[in-house]
Enzyme design. Structure first.
Site, PDB file in Angstrom:
ATOM      1  N   PHE A   1      23.316  73.247 -27.208  1.00  0.00           N
ATOM      2  CA  PHE A   1      22.481  72.872 -28.350  1.00  0.00           C
ATOM      3  C   PHE A   1      22.389  73.983 -29.392  1.00  0.00           C
ATOM      4  O   PHE A   1      21.433  74.056 -30.143  1.00  0.00           O
ATOM      5  CB  PHE A   1      21.082  72.439 -27.889  1.00  0.00           C
ATOM      6  CG  PHE A   1      21.083  71.091 -27.226  1.00  0.00           C
ATOM      7  CD1 PHE A   1      20.781  69.942 -27.929  1.00  0.00           C
ATOM      8  CD2 PHE A   1      21.423  70.963 -25.891  1.00  0.00           C
ATOM      9  CE1 PHE A   1      20.815  68.696 -27.337  1.00  0.00           C
ATOM     10  CE2 PHE A   1      21.462  69.724 -25.272  1.00  0.00           C
ATOM     11  CZ  PHE A   1      21.160  68.588 -25.996  1.00  0.00           C
TER      12      PHE A   1
ATOM     13  N   LYS B   1      12.018  60.510 -32.810  1.00  0.00           N
ATOM     14  CA  LYS B   1      10.863  59.724 -32.358  1.00  0.00           C
ATOM     15  C   LYS B   1       9.940  60.549 -31.460  1.00  0.00           C
ATOM     16  O   LYS B   1       8.703  60.530 -31.634  1.00  0.00           O
ATOM     17  CB  LYS B   1      11.372  58.495 -31.603  1.00  0.00           C
ATOM     18  CG  LYS B   1      10.316  57.685 -30.876  1.00  0.00           C
ATOM     19  CD  LYS B   1      10.909  56.489 -30.173  1.00  0.00           C
ATOM     20  CE  LYS B   1      11.766  56.852 -28.973  1.00  0.00           C
ATOM     21  NZ  LYS B   1      10.945  57.298 -27.813  1.00  0.00           N
TER      22      LYS B   1
ATOM     23  N   GLY C   1      19.636  63.483 -34.977  1.00  0.00           N
ATOM     24  CA  GLY C   1      19.207  62.103 -35.172  1.00  0.00           C
ATOM     25  C   GLY C   1      19.126  61.417 -33.834  1.00  0.00           C
ATOM     26  O   GLY C   1      18.884  62.053 -32.816  1.00  0.00           O
TER      27      GLY C   1
ATOM     28  N   CYS D   1      15.990  59.464 -29.659  1.00  0.00           N
ATOM     29  CA  CYS D   1      15.011  60.258 -28.899  1.00  0.00           C
ATOM     30  C   CYS D   1      14.378  61.390 -29.691  1.00  0.00           C
ATOM     31  O   CYS D   1      13.155  61.418 -29.869  1.00  0.00           O
ATOM     32  CB  CYS D   1      15.672  60.820 -27.643  1.00  0.00           C
ATOM     33  SG  CYS D   1      16.153  59.566 -26.448  1.00  0.00           S
TER      34      CYS D   1
ATOM     35  N   THR E   1       9.908  56.672 -22.326  1.00  0.00           N
ATOM     36  CA  THR E   1       9.247  57.900 -22.789  1.00  0.00           C
ATOM     37  C   THR E   1       7.888  57.528 -23.357  1.00  0.00           C
ATOM     38  O   THR E   1       7.803  56.803 -24.357  1.00  0.00           O
ATOM     39  CB  THR E   1      10.097  58.604 -23.845  1.00  0.00           C
ATOM     40  OG1 THR E   1      11.370  58.928 -23.274  1.00  0.00           O
ATOM     41  CG2 THR E   1       9.422  59.875 -24.337  1.00  0.00           C
TER      42      THR E   1
ATOM     43  N   HIS F   1      24.921  74.302 -31.702  1.00  0.00           N
ATOM     44  CA  HIS F   1      26.038  73.915 -32.558  1.00  0.00           C
ATOM     45  C   HIS F   1      25.478  73.483 -33.916  1.00  0.00           C
ATOM     46  O   HIS F   1      24.815  72.448 -34.023  1.00  0.00           O
ATOM     47  CB  HIS F   1      26.843  72.786 -31.916  1.00  0.00           C
ATOM     48  CG  HIS F   1      27.372  73.137 -30.556  1.00  0.00           C
ATOM     49  ND1 HIS F   1      28.404  74.033 -30.377  1.00  0.00           N
ATOM     50  CD2 HIS F   1      26.993  72.744 -29.323  1.00  0.00           C
ATOM     51  CE1 HIS F   1      28.649  74.172 -29.086  1.00  0.00           C
ATOM     52  NE2 HIS F   1      27.804  73.396 -28.425  1.00  0.00           N
TER      53      HIS F   1
END
Length: 435
Positions: free
Chosen positions: A252, A266, A260, A263, A122, A254
């Site tokens: 996503f 950062k 954390g 990925c 990335t 929840h």
């Protein structure tokens, strides 16, 4: 095809093993001699379900190898993937590209025939331009094309994600590179893997935009959870109610203790810096970062309130330390600020995690590590579920109540139903639910 994979971390090892399983010949390269020696012994340095069997099968078949010297595999390769780390640069949050650029220089010196050099790490927008410049500078005679092929792997489900992808993004305007990458991913055509060709800079931005959007969804539902607790609503039903709208989607949504891992933290920090550098500030992403950091620190106060406002002399059992299930990754895990906060407020902490305790000991040396969930709960004043490992989803509640000193459960992942816990005599505190 012959492929060289530079880096045997999470992305490099999973990608290399999966490419080998497609039938390609892959050599994974890493400067860490101990790691390469361990891989030769069949020891996998990361916890990822199914990866050990996949690596072993392809090593046995002669399609997957490991070395510390990139010159031979790069010289023989038709495609070289750069899959080295891009951690947050200390002090400013930018992505540290020193490993990427060092790899580019070494690759350039070893190139022979036409080769596609692909950044799988990335990287910020424009990194491919600099990689291309470094290759030309280091080896002006090199016949190479530079492409971007970002990864979209979830830890704990990486092999399935690689073999059954939502999309494969390939960023290049070079027709020869498109042909090579199309051939590498051709085995996925039976699974109808959708290849998306873009310009290189667009592909680099897609990766950051995807992670930032998912982080935003997590943070949004976490804020809704806080509101739900105040007004007496249930965030689980709120999430289901909005997730059934196909414009929003259920994934996503929840509520929990904050995101954390390696990925999201950062990459969102790096994206904010990219926006500032280009005078296009990303205020939503900035807010996501701030809200998430505050949330992780606030989780210890949730335990404090559950135990009546004082943790002095209390013992707290913590189930789950990794940032998510099915990984041993402790990077920026919500458990770290939680446990640190509990210790600061005078609590004694006992903890258990199915895979992450070796890594956790480096981050959290001042707690007691236990053999299982019930050992962890022994004599504790409260039990906190931090990571939703499957092992914690069907605990023997009668045994658990007998084991705890006080029947207090703080469920930061909403694994259990409040009515179920009430039937068993627990004082139950979930996320975004009336206590």
């Amino acid at each position: 095809m012959r492929i060289a994979m530079i880096g045997t971390g999470y992305v490099g090892l999973v990608s290399g093993a999966c490419f080998a399983d497609f039938g390609h010949h892959v050599v994974c390269v890493d400067k860490d001699a101990d790691k390469i020696a361990a891989l030769h012994r069949g020891e996998i340095p990361i916890y990822e379900p199914g990866l050990d069997e996949l690596v072993a099968a392809n090593v046995k078949a002669g399609r997957l190898g490991f070395t510390t010297d990139l010159s031979v595999p790069v010289g023989e390769a038709e495609a070289v993937f750069i899959a080295v780390g891009t951690p947050s640069r200390r002090g400013d949050g930018h992505a540290d590209l020193s490993y990427v650029y060092a790899a580019a220089r070494e690759i350039a010196a070893a190139l022979k025939d036409f080769t596609v050099v692909i950044t799988k790490s990335t990287v910020p927008v424009g990194t491919g331009d600099e990689v291309e410049r470094l290759i030309r500078e280091t080896n002006p005679e090199a016949d190479a094309a530079v492409a971007s092929n970002p990864e979209f792997l979830r830890e704990g489900a990486a092999i399935r994600d690689f073999k059954f992808p939502d999309r494969i993004v390939i960023g290049t305007s070079d027709e020869r590179a498109r042909k090579v990458l199309g051939e590498i991913y051709r085995p996925l055509s039976l699974n109808q893997g959708p290849l998306m060709y873009t310009e290189r800079r667009t592909a680099e931005l897609i990766k950051y935009a995807a992670n930032a959007f998912l982080a935003t969804k997590i943070t949004f539902i976490n804020e809704m959870a806080d509101l739900a607790e105040k007004v007496g609503a249930d965030v689980q039903d709120v999430a289901r109610g909005i997730g059934m709208d196909n414009r929003i989607g259920a994934k996503f949504l929840h509520a929990g203790p904050g995101f954390g891992g390696s990925c999201f933290p950062k990459d969102t920090r790096a994206l904010v810096k990219i926006g500032l550098d280009h005078e296009a500030p990303l205020r939503i992403v900035e807010a996501v970062l701030a809200v998430n950091e505050n949330r992780k620190r606030a989780m210890s106060r949730k335990v404090l309130h559950a135990l009546g406002g004082s943790l002095r002399g209390k013992t707290v059992a913590v189930l789950g330390l990794t940032f998510k299930p099915d990984t041993d990754d402790m990077r920026e895990a919500p458990s770290i600020p939680l446990v640190t906060g509990l210790l600061d407020m005078g609590a004694t902490v006992r903890a258990f995690d199915p895979a992450g305790m070796a890594q956790a000991r480096e981050e959290l040396p001042d707690i007691t590590y236990c053999t299982d969930a019930y050992d962890c709960a022994q004599g504790a004043d409260a039990l906190v579920i931090v990571t939703e490992w499957v092992q914690f989803r069907a605990l023997d509640l009668a045994r658990l109540k007998q084991t705890l000193k006080q029947p207090v459960i703080v469920d930061l992942r909403n694994v259990y139903r409040p009515e179920q816990m009430a039937e068993h005599g627990f004082v139950y505190h979930g996320i975004g639910r009336p206590s």
